[in-house]
Scaffold this active site. Structure first.
Site, PDB file in Angstrom:
ATOM      1  N   LYS A   1       0.837  -1.198   0.000  1.00 58.76           N
ATOM      2  CA  LYS A   1       0.000   0.000   0.000  1.00 58.76           C
ATOM      3  C   LYS A   1       0.875   1.254   0.000  1.00 58.76           C
ATOM      4  CE  LYS A   1      -0.385   0.112   5.049  1.00 58.76           C
ATOM      5  NZ  LYS A   1      -1.276   0.202   6.209  1.00 58.76           N
TER       6      LYS A   1
ATOM      7  N   TYR B   1      14.903  30.398   7.029  1.00 57.60           N
ATOM      8  CA  TYR B   1      13.816  31.239   7.523  1.00 57.60           C
ATOM      9  C   TYR B   1      13.835  31.394   9.038  1.00 57.60           C
ATOM     10  CZ  TYR B   1      11.729  30.645   2.878  1.00 57.60           C
ATOM     11  OH  TYR B   1      11.493  30.646   1.527  1.00 57.60           O
TER      12      TYR B   1
END
Length: 387
Positions: A44, A279
């Site tokens: 999956k 940042y």
């Protein structure tokens, strides 16, 4: 030229190398642990980020006879165009109303059913397809997620048996899922297993003749032999990751991580002391140093929560993400070393060369190894080795 060959000969911003020999070895190790039980390779979420089809094929080569997915769309893609041998069974379990039931019935998939609404949609699909559906009834033995509650189980079993007598379906399996198999000794493990035996016994007493009964996920396959029953469903362990640090590292469990994530440095530059990095300037250089730019970021699946802590191997030394991890890139303080642009930065791998592992990144980000490999995005090409 194959996609793999093209990727190996062309420069790339980053790559996730997938070692299929390691995956096959992991499958063989897990099969040896659960001798006598059939093996379902769970692929999956695009094979936990590794690539569903290449990993499914490698697992089948190593002895898997079943493949498991979450969504029907994942399962249908594996069945399309002879992607896998026709005798490999494919099961999917995460359905919503109006799903592609008919297509799944026509493709011969094994369909998980947890409630009467789903059973009704399976019956309609089987009538439209003109062939019986393969159905596996899922019991909620305590996870509280998908699956049929014990109080509703007799009605679900009774209706499934009626539909089976009408030729609309075949009950191919009875199954459930553990909540705490990754916590050794947790009391819910024994309680869930006992309840599963009760619920399967009821179904069989009423006339169900399932091909397989199964409940064992990765940790149960590795540590709980009494749960192996007819089939085991390893997921993350197949990709070489430990399902829980409490159970041991990958090496402790005889597994080898399959994915290595690496990128060439995009820039190396000198900066003075006190220079802000990324940042918010959460990192200031303590002195004159060199900075290296790794061209991967949270858009590629590198967790922003690992800002300031995420480890990287560059030039034989562990470095740490300096400042915030941005969308496309992050910075490491090289401490004055000058490896040069193009030098390899290894975020994680098996650990053989001293590089970090996915578990190291999980610890840095406060999450689990499953999430680290599964979230690596489509901008990062998968390069398959040892095919």
């Amino acid at each position: 030229m194959s996609e793999t060959a093209a990727l190996n000969t062309a420069p790339s911003r980053a790559r996730a190398e997938i070692d299929l020999a390691a995956l096959r070895a992991n499958v063989r190790t897990l099969r040896a642990t659960a001798q006598g039980a059939a093996f379902m390779a769970v692929v999956k979420a695009d094979g936990y980020g590794h690539g569903a089809l290449p990993c499914a094929r490698a697992a089948v080569e190593a002895g898997a006879t079943w493949v498991g997915t979450a969504t029907p769309e994942e399962a249908l893609a594996l069945r399309a165009d002879g992607a896998l041998p026709a005798d490999v069974r494919i099961m999917c379990w995460l359905w919503t109303p109006g799903g592609p039931w008919r297509e799944a019935v026509e493709a011969g998939l094994d369909l998980s059913v947890s409630g009467l609404w789903a059973l009704r949609e399976v019956e309609q699909a089987a009538r439209a397809a003109g062939r019986p559906a393969r159905v596996q009834l899922k019991a909620d033995t305590g996870l509280g997620r998908n699956g049929c509650q014990p109080a509703d189980w007799p009605a679900l079993v009774a209706q499934a048996l009626r539909a089976e007598r009408e030729g609309l379906l075949r009950i191919t399996g009875l199954w459930s899922h553990f909540a705490c198999a990754d916590e050794p000794g947790h009391p819910s493990i024994a309680a869930q297993l006992a309840l599963f035996h009760e619920m399967t016994a009821h179904a069989e007493k009423e006339g169900a003749q399932p091909e397989v009964r199964h409940i064992a996920n990765s940790p149960a396959t590795l540590t709980l032999p009494e749960t192996h029953l007819d089939l085991v469903r390893p997921g993350v362990a197949m990709y070489g990751l430990s399902p829980a640090p409490e159970l041991g590292s990958s090496a402790d469990l005889g597994l080898r991580p399959v994915m290595t994530l690496a990128a060439p440095l995009a820039l190396v530059k000198h900066v003075p002391g006190g220079h802000g990095v990324s940042y918010g300037h959460h990192y200031l250089t303590p002195g004159e140093t060199t900075l290296g730019l790794v061209p991967l970021g949270y858009a590629d699946g590198v967790p922003r929560h690992a800002s300031g802590t995420g480890p990287v191997l560059i030039g034989g030394k562990w470095r740490t993400a300096a400042g915030r991890i941005a969308m496309d890139q992050f910075v490491v303080d090289l401490g004055g070393d000058e490896p040069g642009p193009g030098a390899e930065a290894v975020l994680f791998g098996p650990g053989d060369r001293g590089e970090p592992t996915a578990q190291d990144w999980a610890q840095a980000a406060g999450t689990i190894g499953y999430e680290i490999v599964t979230r690596i995005g489509v901008r990062v090409p998968r390069v398959y080795v040892n095919e």
